[in-house]
Design a protein around this motif. Sequence first.
Motif, PDB file in Angstrom:
ATOM      1  N   UNK A  29      19.191  36.813 -49.886  1.00  0.00           N
ATOM      2  CA  UNK A  29      17.879  36.450 -50.428  1.00  0.00           C
ATOM      3  C   UNK A  29      18.038  35.975 -51.874  1.00  0.00           C
ATOM      4  N   UNK A  30      18.119  34.664 -52.102  1.00  0.00           N
ATOM      5  CA  UNK A  30      18.345  34.155 -53.459  1.00  0.00           C
ATOM      6  C   UNK A  30      17.306  34.619 -54.468  1.00  0.00           C
ATOM      7  N   UNK A  31      16.031  34.645 -54.077  1.00  0.00           N
ATOM      8  CA  UNK A  31      14.974  35.018 -55.020  1.00  0.00           C
ATOM      9  C   UNK A  31      15.130  36.462 -55.481  1.00  0.00           C
ATOM     10  N   UNK A  32      15.483  37.348 -54.565  1.00  0.00           N
ATOM     11  CA  UNK A  32      15.638  38.760 -54.924  1.00  0.00           C
ATOM     12  C   UNK A  32      16.788  38.951 -55.910  1.00  0.00           C
ATOM     13  N   UNK A  33      17.902  38.265 -55.663  1.00  0.00           N
ATOM     14  CA  UNK A  33      19.045  38.401 -56.565  1.00  0.00           C
ATOM     15  C   UNK A  33      18.773  37.736 -57.909  1.00  0.00           C
ATOM     16  N   UNK A  34      18.097  36.606 -57.912  1.00  0.00           N
ATOM     17  CA  UNK A  34      17.770  35.947 -59.177  1.00  0.00           C
ATOM     18  C   UNK A  34      16.902  36.839 -60.048  1.00  0.00           C
ATOM     19  N   UNK A  35      15.923  37.467 -59.438  1.00  0.00           N
ATOM     20  CA  UNK A  35      14.987  38.315 -60.185  1.00  0.00           C
ATOM     21  C   UNK A  35      15.524  39.730 -60.414  1.00  0.00           C
ATOM     22  N   UNK A  36      16.705  40.044 -59.838  1.00  0.00           N
ATOM     23  CA  UNK A  36      17.237  41.418 -59.877  1.00  0.00           C
ATOM     24  C   UNK A  36      16.184  42.409 -59.399  1.00  0.00           C
ATOM     25  N   UNK A  37      15.503  42.035 -58.311  1.00  0.00           N
ATOM     26  CA  UNK A  37      14.447  42.862 -57.730  1.00  0.00           C
ATOM     27  C   UNK A  37      15.083  43.978 -56.898  1.00  0.00           C
ATOM     28  N   UNK A  38      14.958  45.233 -57.320  1.00  0.00           N
ATOM     29  CA  UNK A  38      15.657  46.331 -56.636  1.00  0.00           C
ATOM     30  C   UNK A  38      15.336  46.425 -55.147  1.00  0.00           C
ATOM     31  N   UNK A  39      14.051  46.384 -54.803  1.00  0.00           N
ATOM     32  CA  UNK A  39      13.673  46.511 -53.400  1.00  0.00           C
ATOM     33  C   UNK A  39      14.151  45.308 -52.592  1.00  0.00           C
ATOM     34  N   UNK A  40      13.998  44.117 -53.174  1.00  0.00           N
ATOM     35  CA  UNK A  40      14.415  42.907 -52.471  1.00  0.00           C
ATOM     36  C   UNK A  40      15.916  42.870 -52.247  1.00  0.00           C
ATOM     37  N   UNK A  41      16.677  43.280 -53.258  1.00  0.00           N
ATOM     38  CA  UNK A  41      18.136  43.280 -53.105  1.00  0.00           C
ATOM     39  C   UNK A  41      18.583  44.334 -52.102  1.00  0.00           C
TER      40      UNK A  41
END
Length: 339
Positions: free
Chosen positions: A242-254
Amino acid sequence: MTQSSILIWGAGAIGGVLGAYFARAGHKVHMVDIVPEHVEAMRTSGLKIEGPVEEFTQILPASLPEELQGTFDIVFLAVKAHHTETALGMLKKHLAPNGYVVSAQNGLNEKVIAAAIGAENTVGCFVNFGADWLEPGLVLYGNRAAVAVGELDGQRTPRVESVHALLSLVEPGAVLTDNIWGYLWGKMGYGSLLFCTALTPDSMSDAMARPEHRVVYETLGHEVMALAKAEGVSPIGFNGFDPAAFLASDPEGMTRAMDTMVAHNRKTAKTHSGIWRDLAVRKRKTEVDAQIGTMIPLAQSHGLQVPALTKMVDLIHEIEDGKRAQSAKLVDEMVPLCS
């Protein structure tokens, strides 16, 4: 309509699967490889594709590079990234007028190909299915996964539609995209995680599942996605990444992304990456410099810091040079950089 002639340059894991499927469907395919025993097997007893996806054997015309004669309309380049320039130097004379090269490789090799033969003669390609060259005449096709193809400038052309039709023989869900660079940069992010798994003897899924190392994988993904943003690219996710999650360093998304990637890799017969196989089995140089290494000076040009990528490249080099053994302890050394 006259059928296009197809040359597969590099008949290993990816090239072997592509060539066998194209030929089985009735296309005119010729294989080139540098391993004499593999070439002999393909043109005599045939190339055997084995694994859970499908099993069959296909006899294929095949040559060593120095034996090859004639020209071809479509060249699928499927060599390791660090062999791209050498392969181009040999294959250029075999490219027919109006012919083109499709990069079925890891990395951003389309840039190298376009610089050598022109962007107008280059088609972008993204391949993520799992395959391994096991021995002469034998390739494991471990799992289906995302495949995409597109012109470098995003246009929809007859030739890219033809390549899409070919790739759909291998992966029915293959995508014809107007954002091939998005797929390629997504693969760069995912690839950085695979390089990290290869620091260890663990399978891809077991390495990614280690909770004490999650911060390393998250940081690697973030560094690559931040660089893609600086390059003006909109990366595309696939098979859990998930590129967006890693770009934002989103804990739940990552966390969701990592869990999905672990689950995806638990379903494949290809348990370890090709990088791991280069280090542990074939005892040869990996693609680290031609893939991950290219991002370090690029990051510097944008004023970005990529300490995790830099450390990982150094550790891969130490394994290649016989100075270190593959171990989870190597990933432990990266944790302080990522916390």
